[in-house]
Design a protein around this motif. Sequence first.
Motif, PDB file in Angstrom:
ATOM      1  N   MET A   1       0.856  -1.170   0.000  1.00 55.29           N
ATOM      2  CA  MET A   1       0.000   0.000   0.000  1.00 55.29           C
ATOM      3  C   MET A   1       0.907   1.240   0.000  1.00 55.29           C
ATOM      4  SD  MET A   1      -2.757   1.251   2.916  1.00 55.29           S
ATOM      5  CE  MET A   1      -3.386  -0.357   3.157  1.00 55.29           C
ATOM      6  N   PRO A   2       0.682   2.122  -0.933  1.00 56.12           N
ATOM      7  CA  PRO A   2       1.503   3.347  -0.968  1.00 56.12           C
ATOM      8  C   PRO A   2       1.278   4.183   0.290  1.00 56.12           C
ATOM      9  CG  PRO A   2       0.276   3.062  -3.024  1.00 56.12           C
ATOM     10  CD  PRO A   2      -0.203   2.015  -2.074  1.00 56.12           C
ATOM     11  N   ASP A   3       2.289   4.983   0.615  1.00 56.43           N
ATOM     12  CA  ASP A   3       2.217   5.816   1.815  1.00 56.43           C
ATOM     13  C   ASP A   3       1.032   6.778   1.781  1.00 56.43           C
ATOM     14  OD1 ASP A   3       4.360   4.641   3.012  1.00 56.43           O
ATOM     15  OD2 ASP A   3       5.822   6.099   2.244  1.00 56.43           O
ATOM     16  N   ILE A   4       0.711   7.266   0.614  1.00 56.18           N
ATOM     17  CA  ILE A   4      -0.409   8.214   0.512  1.00 56.18           C
ATOM     18  C   ILE A   4      -1.721   7.543   0.928  1.00 56.18           C
ATOM     19  CG2 ILE A   4      -0.944   7.812  -1.931  1.00 56.18           C
ATOM     20  CD1 ILE A   4      -1.381  10.841  -2.148  1.00 56.18           C
ATOM     21  N   LEU A   5      -1.925   6.306   0.521  1.00 58.85           N
ATOM     22  CA  LEU A   5      -3.137   5.585   0.911  1.00 58.85           C
ATOM     23  C   LEU A   5      -3.117   5.256   2.397  1.00 58.85           C
ATOM     24  CD1 LEU A   5      -3.933   3.155  -2.031  1.00 58.85           C
ATOM     25  CD2 LEU A   5      -5.132   5.225  -1.357  1.00 58.85           C
ATOM     26  N   LYS A   6      -1.928   4.984   2.906  1.00 58.74           N
ATOM     27  CA  LYS A   6      -1.812   4.683   4.333  1.00 58.74           C
ATOM     28  C   LYS A   6      -2.295   5.871   5.161  1.00 58.74           C
ATOM     29  CE  LYS A   6       1.512   3.227   7.787  1.00 58.74           C
ATOM     30  NZ  LYS A   6       2.912   2.991   8.110  1.00 58.74           N
ATOM     31  N   ASP A   7      -1.938   7.075   4.762  1.00 61.39           N
ATOM     32  CA  ASP A   7      -2.392   8.277   5.461  1.00 61.39           C
ATOM     33  C   ASP A   7      -3.920   8.390   5.429  1.00 61.39           C
ATOM     34  OD1 ASP A   7       0.228   8.950   5.983  1.00 61.39           O
ATOM     35  OD2 ASP A   7       0.372  10.417   4.335  1.00 61.39           O
ATOM     36  N   TYR A   8      -4.499   8.103   4.277  1.00 61.06           N
ATOM     37  CA  TYR A   8      -5.959   8.187   4.140  1.00 61.06           C
ATOM     38  C   TYR A   8      -6.658   7.129   5.007  1.00 61.06           C
ATOM     39  CZ  TYR A   8      -5.674  11.468   0.210  1.00 61.06           C
ATOM     40  OH  TYR A   8      -5.452  12.569  -0.571  1.00 61.06           O
ATOM     41  N   PHE A   9      -6.151   5.914   4.997  1.00 63.93           N
ATOM     42  CA  PHE A   9      -6.769   4.856   5.794  1.00 63.93           C
ATOM     43  C   PHE A   9      -6.623   5.134   7.296  1.00 63.93           C
ATOM     44  CE2 PHE A   9      -6.807   2.299   1.878  1.00 63.93           C
ATOM     45  CZ  PHE A   9      -8.081   1.748   1.977  1.00 63.93           C
ATOM     46  N   GLU A  10      -5.475   5.680   7.702  1.00 63.35           N
ATOM     47  CA  GLU A  10      -5.312   6.058   9.116  1.00 63.35           C
ATOM     48  C   GLU A  10      -6.293   7.167   9.491  1.00 63.35           C
ATOM     49  OE1 GLU A  10      -1.191   7.064   9.525  1.00 63.35           O
ATOM     50  OE2 GLU A  10      -0.557   4.948   9.554  1.00 63.35           O
ATOM     51  N   ALA A  11      -6.480   8.110   8.570  1.00 65.78           N
ATOM     52  CA  ALA A  11      -7.441   9.192   8.817  1.00 65.78           C
ATOM     53  C   ALA A  11      -8.857   8.622   8.938  1.00 65.78           C
ATOM     54  CB  ALA A  11      -7.369  10.220   7.687  1.00 65.78           C
ATOM     55  N   THR A  44      -9.566  15.637  -3.005  1.00 72.15           N
ATOM     56  CA  THR A  44      -8.440  14.862  -3.538  1.00 72.15           C
ATOM     57  C   THR A  44      -8.807  13.404  -3.782  1.00 72.15           C
ATOM     58  OG1 THR A  44      -7.596  14.499  -1.305  1.00 72.15           O
ATOM     59  CG2 THR A  44      -6.674  16.339  -2.541  1.00 72.15           C
ATOM     60  N   ILE A  45      -9.808  12.912  -3.073  1.00 75.02           N
ATOM     61  CA  ILE A  45     -10.242  11.527  -3.296  1.00 75.02           C
ATOM     62  C   ILE A  45     -11.323  11.558  -4.376  1.00 75.02           C
ATOM     63  CG2 ILE A  45     -11.306   9.496  -2.270  1.00 75.02           C
ATOM     64  CD1 ILE A  45     -10.248  10.430   0.436  1.00 75.02           C
ATOM     65  N   LYS A  46     -10.988  10.994  -5.540  1.00 71.05           N
ATOM     66  CA  LYS A  46     -11.914  11.011  -6.674  1.00 71.05           C
ATOM     67  C   LYS A  46     -12.128   9.601  -7.187  1.00 71.05           C
ATOM     68  CE  LYS A  46     -10.782  15.647  -8.054  1.00 71.05           C
ATOM     69  NZ  LYS A  46     -10.469  16.568  -9.108  1.00 71.05           N
ATOM     70  N   LYS A  47     -13.339   9.343  -7.619  1.00 73.57           N
ATOM     71  CA  LYS A  47     -13.672   8.021  -8.158  1.00 73.57           C
ATOM     72  C   LYS A  47     -12.945   7.756  -9.474  1.00 73.57           C
ATOM     73  CE  LYS A  47     -18.185   7.830  -6.020  1.00 73.57           C
ATOM     74  NZ  LYS A  47     -19.625   7.759  -6.184  1.00 73.57           N
ATOM     75  N   ILE A  51      -6.494   4.395  -8.008  1.00 74.25           N
ATOM     76  CA  ILE A  51      -5.783   4.123  -6.767  1.00 74.25           C
ATOM     77  C   ILE A  51      -6.704   4.259  -5.542  1.00 74.25           C
ATOM     78  CG2 ILE A  51      -4.939   6.468  -6.389  1.00 74.25           C
ATOM     79  CD1 ILE A  51      -2.287   5.211  -5.481  1.00 74.25           C
ATOM     80  N   PHE A  52      -7.764   5.064  -5.675  1.00 69.60           N
ATOM     81  CA  PHE A  52      -8.650   5.334  -4.543  1.00 69.60           C
ATOM     82  C   PHE A  52      -9.877   4.417  -4.471  1.00 69.60           C
ATOM     83  CE2 PHE A  52      -6.773   9.728  -4.939  1.00 69.60           C
ATOM     84  CZ  PHE A  52      -6.065   9.662  -3.759  1.00 69.60           C
ATOM     85  N   LEU A  53     -10.035   3.448  -5.367  1.00 67.90           N
ATOM     86  CA  LEU A  53     -11.253   2.625  -5.392  1.00 67.90           C
ATOM     87  C   LEU A  53     -11.478   1.882  -4.072  1.00 67.90           C
ATOM     88  CD1 LEU A  53     -11.250   1.209  -9.039  1.00 67.90           C
ATOM     89  CD2 LEU A  53     -12.597   3.078  -8.078  1.00 67.90           C
ATOM     90  N   ASN A  54     -10.441   1.242  -3.534  1.00 62.25           N
ATOM     91  CA  ASN A  54     -10.580   0.521  -2.259  1.00 62.25           C
ATOM     92  C   ASN A  54     -10.874   1.486  -1.110  1.00 62.25           C
ATOM     93  OD1 ASN A  54     -10.137  -1.931  -3.462  1.00 62.25           O
ATOM     94  ND2 ASN A  54      -7.936  -1.922  -3.030  1.00 62.25           N
TER      95      ASN A  54
END
Length: 138
Positions: A1-11, A44-47, A51-54
């Motif tokens: 998982m890329p770091d950017i997604l990790k930040d979003y999931f933690e949020a 920033t989260i767009k369908k 990368i943001f689907l999950n």
Amino acid sequence: MPDILKDYFEALERLKNGKPINVPKGGRITNDLVSLEAGRKKGTIKKSRPIFLNLIDAIDAAAKEESKPRNEMRERFDEVKAEAARYRRLWEEALAREVSLIKQLSEEREVWAKERAALIGSKITPIRGDRKWADEST
């Protein structure tokens, strides 16, 4: 998982736990709120970004879970409100009974007063007369 997604999931986890850092507590979980909590800009989260689907699926699931407790609270509120209305109705019925009994008692006292006046009238001579029994007993 890329770091950017990790930040979003933690949020997202912080928002689900009710312990956000960057946004006020109590907001509905949306893509924008997760973006802001992750320290990014709104939108920033767009369908359209694969990368943001999950992440979007996880946000939608969290939003559905979040809405369930509110529905439960609404149902509980409705139950309590109905119970309060029931007790109010019972209280009003009890007051109506009390007023009815007071009216009946008042009417009975009037009838008793008329009967007593008729009995004590000039047709009856008291047996004891004007003697004061209390004075003789002392």
